[in-house]
Design a protein around this motif. Sequence first.
Motif, PDB file in Angstrom:
ATOM      1  N   THR A 120      -1.569   3.807  14.396  1.00  0.00           N
ATOM      2  CA  THR A 120      -1.568   2.669  13.472  1.00  0.00           C
ATOM      3  C   THR A 120      -2.094   3.026  12.084  1.00  0.00           C
ATOM      4  OG1 THR A 120      -3.723   1.965  14.278  1.00  0.00           O
ATOM      5  CG2 THR A 120      -1.813   0.922  15.272  1.00  0.00           C
ATOM      6  N   ALA A 121      -2.735   4.171  11.931  1.00  0.00           N
ATOM      7  CA  ALA A 121      -3.258   4.598  10.634  1.00  0.00           C
ATOM      8  C   ALA A 121      -2.674   5.966  10.313  1.00  0.00           C
ATOM      9  CB  ALA A 121      -4.774   4.658  10.657  1.00  0.00           C
ATOM     10  N   PHE A 122      -2.238   6.128   9.062  1.00  0.00           N
ATOM     11  CA  PHE A 122      -1.531   7.341   8.670  1.00  0.00           C
ATOM     12  C   PHE A 122      -2.089   7.819   7.337  1.00  0.00           C
ATOM     13  CE2 PHE A 122       0.956   4.533  11.218  1.00  0.00           C
ATOM     14  CZ  PHE A 122       1.473   5.354  12.204  1.00  0.00           C
ATOM     15  N   LEU A 123      -2.534   9.089   7.282  1.00  0.00           N
ATOM     16  CA  LEU A 123      -3.121   9.655   6.085  1.00  0.00           C
ATOM     17  C   LEU A 123      -2.082  10.404   5.268  1.00  0.00           C
ATOM     18  CD1 LEU A 123      -5.681   9.059   7.772  1.00  0.00           C
ATOM     19  CD2 LEU A 123      -6.647  11.125   6.762  1.00  0.00           C
ATOM     20  N   VAL A 124      -2.117  10.154   3.968  1.00  0.00           N
ATOM     21  CA  VAL A 124      -1.256  10.844   3.012  1.00  0.00           C
ATOM     22  C   VAL A 124      -2.176  11.491   1.995  1.00  0.00           C
ATOM     23  CG1 VAL A 124       0.464  10.507   1.186  1.00  0.00           C
ATOM     24  CG2 VAL A 124       0.633   9.192   3.313  1.00  0.00           C
ATOM     25  N   THR A 125      -1.980  12.790   1.728  1.00  0.00           N
ATOM     26  CA  THR A 125      -2.882  13.472   0.800  1.00  0.00           C
ATOM     27  C   THR A 125      -2.176  14.592   0.056  1.00  0.00           C
ATOM     28  OG1 THR A 125      -5.052  14.522   0.577  1.00  0.00           O
ATOM     29  CG2 THR A 125      -3.752  15.101   2.527  1.00  0.00           C
ATOM     30  N   ASP A 126      -2.764  14.930  -1.083  1.00  0.00           N
ATOM     31  CA  ASP A 126      -2.366  16.122  -1.829  1.00  0.00           C
ATOM     32  C   ASP A 126      -3.456  17.184  -1.740  1.00  0.00           C
ATOM     33  OD1 ASP A 126      -4.363  15.121  -3.470  1.00  0.00           O
ATOM     34  OD2 ASP A 126      -3.218  15.318  -5.318  1.00  0.00           O
ATOM     35  N   GLY A 127      -4.464  16.933  -0.915  1.00  0.00           N
ATOM     36  CA  GLY A 127      -5.579  17.855  -0.764  1.00  0.00           C
ATOM     37  C   GLY A 127      -6.802  17.445  -1.561  1.00  0.00           C
ATOM     38  N   THR A 128      -6.619  16.553  -2.546  1.00  0.00           N
ATOM     39  CA  THR A 128      -7.761  16.077  -3.327  1.00  0.00           C
ATOM     40  C   THR A 128      -7.929  14.562  -3.228  1.00  0.00           C
ATOM     41  OG1 THR A 128      -6.470  15.846  -5.366  1.00  0.00           O
ATOM     42  CG2 THR A 128      -7.543  17.967  -4.996  1.00  0.00           C
ATOM     43  N   THR A 129      -6.848  13.845  -3.095  1.00  0.00           N
ATOM     44  CA  THR A 129      -6.858  12.390  -3.007  1.00  0.00           C
ATOM     45  C   THR A 129      -6.196  11.996  -1.697  1.00  0.00           C
ATOM     46  OG1 THR A 129      -6.690  12.203  -5.397  1.00  0.00           O
ATOM     47  CG2 THR A 129      -6.134  10.238  -4.131  1.00  0.00           C
ATOM     48  N   THR A 130      -6.766  11.005  -1.008  1.00  0.00           N
ATOM     49  CA  THR A 130      -6.219  10.577   0.278  1.00  0.00           C
ATOM     50  C   THR A 130      -5.988   9.075   0.287  1.00  0.00           C
ATOM     51  OG1 THR A 130      -7.396  12.353   1.425  1.00  0.00           O
ATOM     52  CG2 THR A 130      -6.632  10.509   2.775  1.00  0.00           C
ATOM     53  N   TYR A 131      -4.827   8.680   0.781  1.00  0.00           N
ATOM     54  CA  TYR A 131      -4.497   7.277   1.027  1.00  0.00           C
ATOM     55  C   TYR A 131      -4.315   7.104   2.526  1.00  0.00           C
ATOM     56  CZ  TYR A 131      -3.490   7.049  -3.951  1.00  0.00           C
ATOM     57  OH  TYR A 131      -3.588   7.118  -5.314  1.00  0.00           O
ATOM     58  N   VAL A 132      -4.795   5.985   3.046  1.00  0.00           N
ATOM     59  CA  VAL A 132      -4.622   5.653   4.452  1.00  0.00           C
ATOM     60  C   VAL A 132      -3.775   4.387   4.508  1.00  0.00           C
ATOM     61  CG1 VAL A 132      -5.756   5.130   6.638  1.00  0.00           C
ATOM     62  CG2 VAL A 132      -6.923   6.567   4.939  1.00  0.00           C
ATOM     63  N   PHE A 133      -2.717   4.430   5.300  1.00  0.00           N
ATOM     64  CA  PHE A 133      -1.830   3.277   5.447  1.00  0.00           C
ATOM     65  C   PHE A 133      -1.921   2.774   6.875  1.00  0.00           C
ATOM     66  CE2 PHE A 133      -0.273   5.775   1.939  1.00  0.00           C
ATOM     67  CZ  PHE A 133      -0.128   4.809   0.961  1.00  0.00           C
ATOM     68  N   TYR A 134      -2.278   1.505   7.020  1.00  0.00           N
ATOM     69  CA  TYR A 134      -2.495   0.879   8.321  1.00  0.00           C
ATOM     70  C   TYR A 134      -1.366  -0.085   8.644  1.00  0.00           C
ATOM     71  CZ  TYR A 134      -7.376   2.383   8.127  1.00  0.00           C
ATOM     72  OH  TYR A 134      -8.526   3.119   8.058  1.00  0.00           O
ATOM     73  N   THR A 135      -1.012  -0.127   9.918  1.00  0.00           N
ATOM     74  CA  THR A 135      -0.112  -1.167  10.404  1.00  0.00           C
ATOM     75  C   THR A 135      -0.962  -2.380  10.755  1.00  0.00           C
ATOM     76  OG1 THR A 135       1.428   0.466  11.302  1.00  0.00           O
ATOM     77  CG2 THR A 135       1.566  -1.787  12.184  1.00  0.00           C
ATOM     78  N   ALA A 136      -0.654  -3.507  10.126  1.00  0.00           N
ATOM     79  CA  ALA A 136      -1.386  -4.756  10.375  1.00  0.00           C
ATOM     80  C   ALA A 136      -0.406  -5.771  10.947  1.00  0.00           C
ATOM     81  CB  ALA A 136      -2.002  -5.281   9.085  1.00  0.00           C
ATOM     82  N   LYS A 137      -0.674  -6.244  12.176  1.00  0.00           N
ATOM     83  CA  LYS A 137       0.265  -7.151  12.852  1.00  0.00           C
ATOM     84  C   LYS A 137       0.518  -8.430  12.079  1.00  0.00           C
ATOM     85  CE  LYS A 137      -3.086  -7.474  16.145  1.00  0.00           C
ATOM     86  NZ  LYS A 137      -3.801  -7.815  17.251  1.00  0.00           N
ATOM     87  N   ASP A 138      -0.479  -8.929  11.377  1.00  0.00           N
ATOM     88  CA  ASP A 138      -0.337 -10.198  10.663  1.00  0.00           C
ATOM     89  C   ASP A 138      -0.201 -10.016   9.158  1.00  0.00           C
ATOM     90  OD1 ASP A 138      -0.556 -11.636  13.069  1.00  0.00           O
ATOM     91  OD2 ASP A 138      -2.739 -11.563  12.959  1.00  0.00           O
ATOM     92  N   PHE A 139       0.259  -8.848   8.731  1.00  0.00           N
ATOM     93  CA  PHE A 139       0.374  -8.571   7.304  1.00  0.00           C
ATOM     94  C   PHE A 139       1.378  -9.507   6.638  1.00  0.00           C
ATOM     95  CE2 PHE A 139       2.600  -6.558   3.786  1.00  0.00           C
ATOM     96  CZ  PHE A 139       1.540  -6.324   2.941  1.00  0.00           C
ATOM     97  N   LYS A 140       0.998 -10.009   5.458  1.00  0.00           N
ATOM     98  CA  LYS A 140       1.899 -10.799   4.616  1.00  0.00           C
ATOM     99  C   LYS A 140       1.780 -10.247   3.203  1.00  0.00           C
ATOM    100  CE  LYS A 140       1.725 -15.025   7.267  1.00  0.00           C
ATOM    101  NZ  LYS A 140       0.568 -15.174   8.097  1.00  0.00           N
ATOM    102  N   ALA A 141       2.903  -9.850   2.652  1.00  0.00           N
ATOM    103  CA  ALA A 141       2.901  -9.335   1.284  1.00  0.00           C
ATOM    104  C   ALA A 141       2.526 -10.454   0.317  1.00  0.00           C
ATOM    105  CB  ALA A 141       4.279  -8.779   0.935  1.00  0.00           C
ATOM    106  N   PRO A 142       1.866 -10.102  -0.781  1.00  0.00           N
ATOM    107  CA  PRO A 142       1.534 -11.134  -1.763  1.00  0.00           C
ATOM    108  C   PRO A 142       2.803 -11.697  -2.393  1.00  0.00           C
ATOM    109  CG  PRO A 142       1.048  -8.947  -2.625  1.00  0.00           C
ATOM    110  CD  PRO A 142       1.434  -8.774  -1.186  1.00  0.00           C
ATOM    111  N   ASN A 143       2.752 -12.948  -2.768  1.00  0.00           N
ATOM    112  CA  ASN A 143       3.863 -13.596  -3.459  1.00  0.00           C
ATOM    113  C   ASN A 143       3.635 -13.394  -4.955  1.00  0.00           C
ATOM    114  OD1 ASN A 143       6.091 -15.142  -4.085  1.00  0.00           O
ATOM    115  ND2 ASN A 143       4.989 -17.072  -3.905  1.00  0.00           N
ATOM    116  N   TRP A 144       3.854 -12.172  -5.386  1.00  0.00           N
ATOM    117  CA  TRP A 144       3.604 -11.817  -6.778  1.00  0.00           C
ATOM    118  C   TRP A 144       4.789 -12.208  -7.638  1.00  0.00           C
ATOM    119  CZ3 TRP A 144       5.817  -8.656 -10.433  1.00  0.00           C
ATOM    120  CH2 TRP A 144       5.041  -8.417 -11.564  1.00  0.00           C
ATOM    121  N   PRO A 145       4.605 -12.781  -8.825  1.00  0.00           N
ATOM    122  CA  PRO A 145       3.381 -12.859  -9.615  1.00  0.00           C
ATOM    123  C   PRO A 145       2.551 -14.132  -9.396  1.00  0.00           C
ATOM    124  CG  PRO A 145       5.212 -13.464 -10.998  1.00  0.00           C
ATOM    125  CD  PRO A 145       5.787 -13.101  -9.639  1.00  0.00           C
ATOM    126  N   GLU A 146       2.986 -15.010  -8.523  1.00  0.00           N
ATOM    127  CA  GLU A 146       2.211 -16.229  -8.287  1.00  0.00           C
ATOM    128  C   GLU A 146       0.829 -15.923  -7.708  1.00  0.00           C
ATOM    129  OE1 GLU A 146       5.422 -15.889  -7.354  1.00  0.00           O
ATOM    130  OE2 GLU A 146       6.321 -17.236  -8.836  1.00  0.00           O
TER     131      GLU A 146
END
Length: 137
Positions: free
Chosen positions: A51-77
Motif C-alpha cells: 500500500t506504500a510505494f517509495l520513489v527516489t532519486d537518491g536524495t529526495t524521497t516521496y511515499v505514495f499511499y493507497t487510501a481506500k477513502d481517498f477523494k481528490a480535491p475539487n480544485w480550484p474550489e
Amino acid sequence: MSRTSSLPVAVGTVTSYAFWGDDGKALAAFYASALGWQVTQEYPDENGVPTAFLVTDGTTTYVFYTAKDFKAPNWPEDELPFHLDLAFDDIETAEQRLLDLGATKPAHQPGGEHWTVLKDPSGQPFCISAARAPQDA
C-alpha cells in the motif's frame, strides 16, 4: 506567543514527502516516470497487501499511499493544503509527456506564463514550470 524552554533545540530533517491517492502504486509509477526516478520499495499493510510505494532519486524521497477513502480535491474550489511544483528544462515536451502518462490539464490556469497546472492520475493538482538558472550566491 512564543514559549521558552530550557531544553536543547532539536534539529530535524525532512526524510520524505507523503501523498495519498486511490492507487498508490499507480501514483508512484506516474511520478517516477515524470521525474525519471525509480520506485525503490513497497511496504505492505497489516494484511500483507502493498500500500506504500517509495520513489527516489537518491536524495529526495516521496511515499505514495493507497487510501481506500481517498477523494481528490475539487480544485480550484477547494483550497489545497500542499502541492508539488516540478521544473523541467523543456516545458512543452514535459507537459506533453505528463499528459501522455495520465495527467490532465484543467481549464483553470492561474499561472499565466509562469506555470501550468496539471492534475495527476489521482486528480491532485501540481504545477510545472521551466527550470530556472542557478542564482549566483
